[in-house]
Write a protein that holds these residues in place. Structure first.
Motif, PDB file in Angstrom:
ATOM      1  N   CYS A  12      30.792  39.997  39.137  1.00 46.87           N
ATOM      2  CA  CYS A  12      30.001  38.778  39.027  1.00 46.87           C
ATOM      3  C   CYS A  12      30.366  37.902  40.241  1.00 46.87           C
ATOM      4  O   CYS A  12      31.273  38.250  40.994  1.00 46.87           O
ATOM      5  CB  CYS A  12      30.300  38.062  37.703  1.00 46.87           C
ATOM      6  SG  CYS A  12      31.844  37.120  37.694  1.00 46.87           S
ATOM      7  N   LEU A  14      32.168  35.431  40.540  1.00 51.42           N
ATOM      8  CA  LEU A  14      33.558  34.970  40.551  1.00 51.42           C
ATOM      9  C   LEU A  14      34.551  36.108  40.798  1.00 51.42           C
ATOM     10  O   LEU A  14      35.757  35.883  40.859  1.00 51.42           O
ATOM     11  CB  LEU A  14      33.913  34.290  39.214  1.00 51.42           C
ATOM     12  CG  LEU A  14      33.358  32.886  38.988  1.00 51.42           C
ATOM     13  CD1 LEU A  14      33.817  32.362  37.624  1.00 51.42           C
ATOM     14  CD2 LEU A  14      33.807  31.927  40.080  1.00 51.42           C
ATOM     15  N   CYS A  15      34.053  37.333  40.907  1.00 51.91           N
ATOM     16  CA  CYS A  15      34.943  38.491  41.038  1.00 51.91           C
ATOM     17  C   CYS A  15      35.562  38.589  42.434  1.00 51.91           C
ATOM     18  O   CYS A  15      34.840  38.539  43.439  1.00 51.91           O
ATOM     19  CB  CYS A  15      34.166  39.773  40.749  1.00 51.91           C
ATOM     20  SG  CYS A  15      34.217  40.257  39.016  1.00 51.91           S
ATOM     21  N   HIS A  30      39.449  37.910  38.322  1.00 51.00           N
ATOM     22  CA  HIS A  30      39.029  36.505  38.376  1.00 51.00           C
ATOM     23  C   HIS A  30      40.243  35.632  38.648  1.00 51.00           C
ATOM     24  O   HIS A  30      41.352  35.983  38.250  1.00 51.00           O
ATOM     25  CB  HIS A  30      38.413  36.087  37.038  1.00 51.00           C
ATOM     26  CG  HIS A  30      37.174  36.829  36.693  1.00 51.00           C
ATOM     27  ND1 HIS A  30      36.965  37.361  35.457  1.00 51.00           N
ATOM     28  CD2 HIS A  30      36.092  37.147  37.441  1.00 51.00           C
ATOM     29  CE1 HIS A  30      35.788  37.967  35.441  1.00 51.00           C
ATOM     30  NE2 HIS A  30      35.246  37.861  36.636  1.00 51.00           N
ATOM     31  N   HIS A 219      30.377  38.861  30.782  1.00 50.31           N
ATOM     32  CA  HIS A 219      30.832  38.796  32.170  1.00 50.31           C
ATOM     33  C   HIS A 219      29.833  37.998  33.017  1.00 50.31           C
ATOM     34  O   HIS A 219      28.987  38.559  33.704  1.00 50.31           O
ATOM     35  CB  HIS A 219      31.027  40.215  32.714  1.00 50.31           C
ATOM     36  CG  HIS A 219      31.732  40.248  34.024  1.00 50.31           C
ATOM     37  ND1 HIS A 219      32.016  41.393  34.702  1.00 50.31           N
ATOM     38  CD2 HIS A 219      32.245  39.254  34.792  1.00 50.31           C
ATOM     39  CE1 HIS A 219      32.635  41.112  35.829  1.00 50.31           C
ATOM     40  NE2 HIS A 219      32.786  39.813  35.906  1.00 50.31           N
TER      41      HIS A 219
HETATM   42 ZN   LIG Z   1      33.490  38.664  37.460  1.00 47.59          ZN
END
Ligand SMILES: [Zn+2]
Length: 275
Positions: A12, A14-15, A30, A219
């Motif tokens: 995602c 934020l990964c 994260h 997720h």
């Molecule tokens: Zn993520």
């Protein structure tokens, strides 16, 4: 302060990629900055700030600190404590602009100041030696070190402690601050510096091992943020209830597991039929 969560599903926004020694992406995780209230008996998480792969921990921590001070008011806290990553002029100035005194670990990322402090403190006996919770703690403290070029402070105060544990291990650490020596004594500054570990132990560690911080129901950045905020809120409510509300009286505060057992037992009390 950051925490990392390992992710095995598709990434995602934020990964952060996890890279192995051969430069292969082997997974994702994260990261988030946690703002926590420390220094007293009650350690409470205040806010979280996630950050994606293109951002830095320091930038995220700067944002969550600004938001925390705006929400709680400038006089709520006197100092902000952090590890060596925060020993940079921009962060120290930003904290000062929020009327906070920074107390930050001094490490090799400030080689000139660290070398000056090591040269001075290793050449002289400690200012004082204290017995603290069974450990022998030697303390050095001086407030007249030169600032580095980018730092606008007139001088820098440096604290060194050598903590001799009973098992023979030694922790030798340096910290920097702009707290005047007239305001906080050497033992008090030592205690404030050590409060940094409560963020780790009673923040991330508790949240992970007792509150399911690692759990990921969906997720997605919004879902992740909501989950992390709910964990912080649950931790705050539990701690306030257990350590403040239930602690009224002379008995010792209950531990989390004692509280959990009492809660479960109370759920088993039969409901009286008053009809
Ligand atoms: Zn993520």
């Amino acid at each position: 302060m950051i925490w990392a969560q390992v992710v095995t599903t598709a990434p995602c926004p934020l990964c952060h990629p996890l890279i192995d020694a051969q430069d292969h992406v082997v997974g994702y995780h994260h990261k988030l900055s946690l703002l926590s209230l420390v220094g007293g008996a009650l350690v409470l998480p205040l806010d979280v700030e996630p950050y994606g792969p293109g951002e830095s921990e320091q930038a995220a921590s700067g944002r969550v600190l600004q938001r925390g001070v705006a929400a709680l008011g400038r006089r709520f806290a006197q100092y902000v404590v952090g590890d060596g990553l925060y020993a940079s002029a921009p962060f120290l100035h930003a904290a000062g602009d929020l009327a906070l005194h920074p107390i930050v670990r001094l490490k090799a990322n400030l080689p000139t100041l660290l070398a000056a402090a090591e040269a001075r403190f290793t050449a002289r006996p400690p200012l004082m030696t204290l017995e603290i919770e069974g450990d022998r703690v030697e303390l050095w403290d001086a407030d007249d070190f030169d600032p580095w070029d980018a730092l606008r402070w007139p001088t820098v105060r440096v604290l060194r402690y050598c903590q001799h544990h009973r098992d023979g291990t030694l922790v030798d650490a340096y910290w920097l601050t702009d707290f005047p020596a007239t305001r906080f004594s050497t033992p008090t500054l030592y205690r404030l510096a050590k409060s940094r570990w409560t963020i780790e132990n009673q923040g991330f560690n508790d949240a992970k091992t007792r509150y399911g911080l690692d759990h990921m129901s969906h997720h997605h950045p919004n879902s992740l943020l909501l989950h992390w905020l709910l964990v912080a809120l649950a931790l705050t409510i539990e701690r306030l209830y257990r350590l403040r509300y239930l602690h009224r009286g002379l008995h010792a505060p209950s531990t989390p597991i004692q509280f959990l057992r009492r809660l479960r037992l109370s759920l088993g009390v039969p409901v009286l039929d008053t009809g």
